[in-house]
Write an enzyme that holds these catalytic residues in place. Structure first.
Site, PDB file in Angstrom:
ATOM      1  CG  HIS A   1      -3.136   3.483   1.324  1.00 11.74           C
ATOM      2  ND1 HIS A   1      -3.496   2.925   0.120  1.00 11.74           N
ATOM      3  CD2 HIS A   1      -3.318   2.515   2.263  1.00 11.74           C
ATOM      4  CE1 HIS A   1      -3.865   1.678   0.315  1.00 11.74           C
ATOM      5  NE2 HIS A   1      -3.764   1.407   1.608  1.00 11.74           N
TER       6      HIS A   1
ATOM      7  CG  ASN B   1      -6.396  -1.045   1.324  1.00 13.18           C
ATOM      8  OD1 ASN B   1      -5.757  -0.685   0.330  1.00 13.18           O
ATOM      9  ND2 ASN B   1      -5.811  -1.391   2.457  1.00 13.18           N
TER      10      ASN B   1
ATOM     11  CB  CYS C   1      -0.921   0.000   1.210  1.00 14.15           C
ATOM     12  SG  CYS C   1      -1.988  -1.446   1.247  1.00 14.15           S
TER      13      CYS C   1
HETATM   14  O1  UT7 Z   1      -3.443  -0.893   3.705  1.00 14.61           O
HETATM   15  C1  UT7 Z   1      -2.547  -1.584   4.536  1.00 14.61           C
HETATM   16  C2  UT7 Z   1      -2.723  -1.162   5.915  1.00 14.61           C
HETATM   17  N1  UT7 Z   1      -3.955  -1.714   6.471  1.00 14.61           N
HETATM   18  C3  UT7 Z   1      -4.505  -1.097   7.490  1.00 14.61           C
HETATM   19  O2  UT7 Z   1      -4.033  -0.060   7.884  1.00 14.61           O
HETATM   20  C4  UT7 Z   1      -5.690  -1.737   8.168  1.00 14.61           C
HETATM   21  C5  UT7 Z   1      -5.873  -1.109   9.515  1.00 14.61           C
HETATM   22  N2  UT7 Z   1      -6.886  -1.751  10.338  1.00 14.61           N
HETATM   23  C6  UT7 Z   1      -8.224  -1.611  10.152  1.00 14.61           C
HETATM   24  O3  UT7 Z   1      -8.672  -1.019   9.184  1.00 14.61           O
HETATM   25  C7  UT7 Z   1      -9.165  -2.145  11.226  1.00 14.61           C
HETATM   26  O4  UT7 Z   1      -8.400  -2.647  12.289  1.00 14.61           O
HETATM   27  C8  UT7 Z   1     -10.130  -3.242  10.734  1.00 14.61           C
HETATM   28  C9  UT7 Z   1     -11.192  -2.652   9.797  1.00 14.61           C
HETATM   29  C10 UT7 Z   1      -9.407  -4.348  10.033  1.00 14.61           C
HETATM   30  C11 UT7 Z   1     -10.895  -3.836  11.938  1.00 14.61           C
HETATM   31  O5  UT7 Z   1     -11.582  -2.796  12.618  1.00 14.61           O
HETATM   32  P1  UT7 Z   1     -11.396  -2.611  14.209  1.00 14.61           P
HETATM   33  O6  UT7 Z   1     -12.290  -1.512  14.619  1.00 14.61           O
HETATM   34  O7  UT7 Z   1      -9.936  -2.482  14.510  1.00 14.61           O
HETATM   35  O8  UT7 Z   1     -12.011  -3.953  14.744  1.00 14.61           O
HETATM   36  P2  UT7 Z   1     -11.372  -5.065  15.715  1.00 14.61           P
HETATM   37  O9  UT7 Z   1     -10.491  -5.959  14.946  1.00 14.61           O
HETATM   38  O10 UT7 Z   1     -10.856  -4.399  16.961  1.00 14.61           O
HETATM   39  O11 UT7 Z   1     -12.689  -5.850  16.116  1.00 14.61           O
HETATM   40  C12 UT7 Z   1     -13.762  -5.240  16.894  1.00 14.61           C
HETATM   41  C13 UT7 Z   1     -14.931  -6.206  16.930  1.00 14.61           C
HETATM   42  C14 UT7 Z   1     -14.526  -7.630  17.337  1.00 14.61           C
HETATM   43  O12 UT7 Z   1     -15.615  -8.190  18.058  1.00 14.61           O
HETATM   44  P3  UT7 Z   1     -15.586  -8.264  19.676  1.00 14.61           P
HETATM   45  O13 UT7 Z   1     -14.390  -9.079  20.032  1.00 14.61           O
HETATM   46  O14 UT7 Z   1     -15.493  -6.826  20.136  1.00 14.61           O
HETATM   47  O15 UT7 Z   1     -16.879  -8.909  19.996  1.00 14.61           O
HETATM   48  C15 UT7 Z   1     -14.386  -8.340  16.018  1.00 14.61           C
HETATM   49  O16 UT7 Z   1     -14.582  -9.725  16.117  1.00 14.61           O
HETATM   50  O17 UT7 Z   1     -15.506  -6.329  15.633  1.00 14.61           O
HETATM   51  C16 UT7 Z   1     -15.496  -7.707  15.216  1.00 14.61           C
HETATM   52  N3  UT7 Z   1     -15.262  -7.732  13.772  1.00 14.61           N
HETATM   53  C17 UT7 Z   1     -16.248  -7.687  12.879  1.00 14.61           C
HETATM   54  N4  UT7 Z   1     -17.581  -7.620  13.018  1.00 14.61           N
HETATM   55  C18 UT7 Z   1     -18.323  -7.581  11.897  1.00 14.61           C
HETATM   56  C19 UT7 Z   1     -14.068  -7.791  13.110  1.00 14.61           C
HETATM   57  N5  UT7 Z   1     -14.282  -7.778  11.779  1.00 14.61           N
HETATM   58  C20 UT7 Z   1     -15.635  -7.717  11.614  1.00 14.61           C
HETATM   59  C21 UT7 Z   1     -16.445  -7.679  10.478  1.00 14.61           C
HETATM   60  N6  UT7 Z   1     -17.791  -7.600  10.658  1.00 14.61           N
HETATM   61  N7  UT7 Z   1     -15.946  -7.696   9.226  1.00 14.61           N
END
Ligand code: UT7
Length: 352
Positions: free
Chosen positions: A279, A309, A113
């Site tokens: 990005h 992305n 990226c």
């Molecule tokens: O381009 C290269 C660089 N990439 C990045 O910079 C990516 C950066 N990271 C992100 O964009 C975010 O971390 C994500 C979009 C991948 C995830 O979002 P988040 O707010 O960090 O979520 P999380 O992983 O902390 O998960 C929060 C909750 C969890 O549930 P509990 O444990 O709180 O019950 C996850 O299991 O959301 C849940 N969860 C989802 N729920 C519905 C994780 N993915 C999903 C999903 N749909 N797709």
């Protein structure tokens, strides 16, 4: 000596958009969750048999046309992708052949990226050293090959229903990763600016291999003999692993710091920058960078809602949109900023 500038741009997205709701048919996710946590509403996916070089052909033809040139004017190709057509060779030579310009040097780069700030510095160095005059810089990705579902007919809304319980559970293990990526290609034609002090003004680039496990493909690499096995596929090691929340924090911290430092080194005040072309990994990252650097919202545009992305293609797609909408013009000072797997990150300044 002036740096390289952007003479023409193009973009290509494959097929029909896939809305968030379609992903909820194959995993436990929802339109509301995806939009609230990422800003994404839809993305595109290439078809089986369609590689990044195919998407790149369309984007490249547009960019060359936009520059008022012919493919035969291109004397160097830089191809940025983390999802090449083949493990090797790179996609650059394939693109050259598909454009009818075989023989032109073609370099694949792997900054994921973060490709565009790296590629602009590289293109500028090639032109300054007379190694090239007119460079075709392409970012193109087909992430579809690592998506964790097999029910493409459901994802593409070509069939009704839900995935089987087993397929649903499998895809769900990767839902954080699967909802953010989409496919696409973008191209830029670069040449030395005719304006005194125009074009590329400088970049600040970094990498950190200690943090490689924030986003990487655990299997299917040449640390293994053979490098791909049925067991690795069964263990889903061909699907990237991502430490999403930690990566998000790193992106916010490093990108703000890098932009500040680059501006200081180059003696540019942040207020002079007309547009921050960032990005698009997650809208929350760019909003946090915006707040930390106090950038007015209209100066840091977002298009993640439409494409997700698209890794190395992202900045090029956004640049093409902004140029065609007249939102960036000749004379504008642009700041490109990105972080990606590696980790690699950086920022670059360019006066159009
Ligand atoms: O381009 C290269 C660089 N990439 C990045 O910079 C990516 C950066 N990271 C992100 O964009 C975010 O971390 C994500 C979009 C991948 C995830 O979002 P988040 O707010 O960090 O979520 P999380 O992983 O902390 O998960 C929060 C909750 C969890 O549930 P509990 O444990 O709180 O019950 C996850 O299991 O959301 C849940 N969860 C989802 N729920 C519905 C994780 N993915 C999903 C999903 N749909 N797709």
């Amino acid at each position: 000596m002036s740096g390289v500038t952007i003479l023409g741009t193009g973009r290509h997205l494959p097929g029909e958009p896939v809305p968030n709701q379609a992903l909820a048919r194959v995993m436990d996710t929802s339109d509301e969750w995806i939009e609230a946590r990422t800003g994404i509403k839809q993305r595109y996916f290439a078809r089986d048999g369609q590689g990044p070089s195919d998407l790149a052909v369309e984007a490249s033809k547009q960019a060359i046309d936009d520059a008022g040139l012919d493919a035969s004017d291109i004397d160097y190709i830089i191809f940025a992708t983390m999802t090449p057509d083949h493990f090797f060779p790179g996609s650059g030579p394939l693109l050259g052949a598909k454009l009818g310009i075989s023989g032109v040097p073609a370099l694949d780069i792997r900054q994921q990226c973060a490709a565009i700030p790296y590629a602009l510095q590289l293109a500028n160095a090639l032109v300054q050293t007379d190694a090239a005059k007119t460079i075709l810089l392409v970012g193109a990705e087909v992430h579809a090959g690592f998506m964790p579902w097999s029910d493409w007919n459901l994802v593409r809304s070509e069939a009704e229903g839900q995935a089987s319980a087993e397929a649903y559970e499998r895809a769900n293990r990767h839902r954080g990763l699967a909802v953010v990526f989409g496919d696409g290609a973008a191209a830029m034609v670069l040449r030395q600016s005719q304006a005194p002090d125009g074009g590329f003004l400088g970049a600040e680039l970094h990498s950190d291999g200690d943090a490689f496990d924030h986003l990487y493909v655990p299997g299917c690499g040449f640390r293994r003999i053979p490098y791909v096995t049925p067991e690795a596929l069964l263990a889903e090691e061909h699907i990237p692993q991502m430490r999403g929340p930690s990566l998000l924090k790193k992106a916010v911290q490093t990108l703000s710091r890098t932009v500040k430092s680059l501006c200081e080194t180059r003696g540019v005040s942040q207020d002079e920058i007309d547009c921050f072309i960032a990005h698009q990994a997650n809208d929350r990252i760019n909003r946090a960078v915006r707040d930390s650097l106090r950038i007015p919202p209209e100066k840091i545009p977002s298009n993640i809602a439409r494409y997700g992305n698209t890794s190395a293609a992202t900045i090029g797609i956004l640049t093409d949109e902004l140029r065609r909408e007249g939102r960036i013009r000749e004379g504008d000072l642009l700041c490109f900023l990105a972080l990606g797997a590696g980790l690699n990150w950086g920022a670059a300044l360019l006066r159009l």
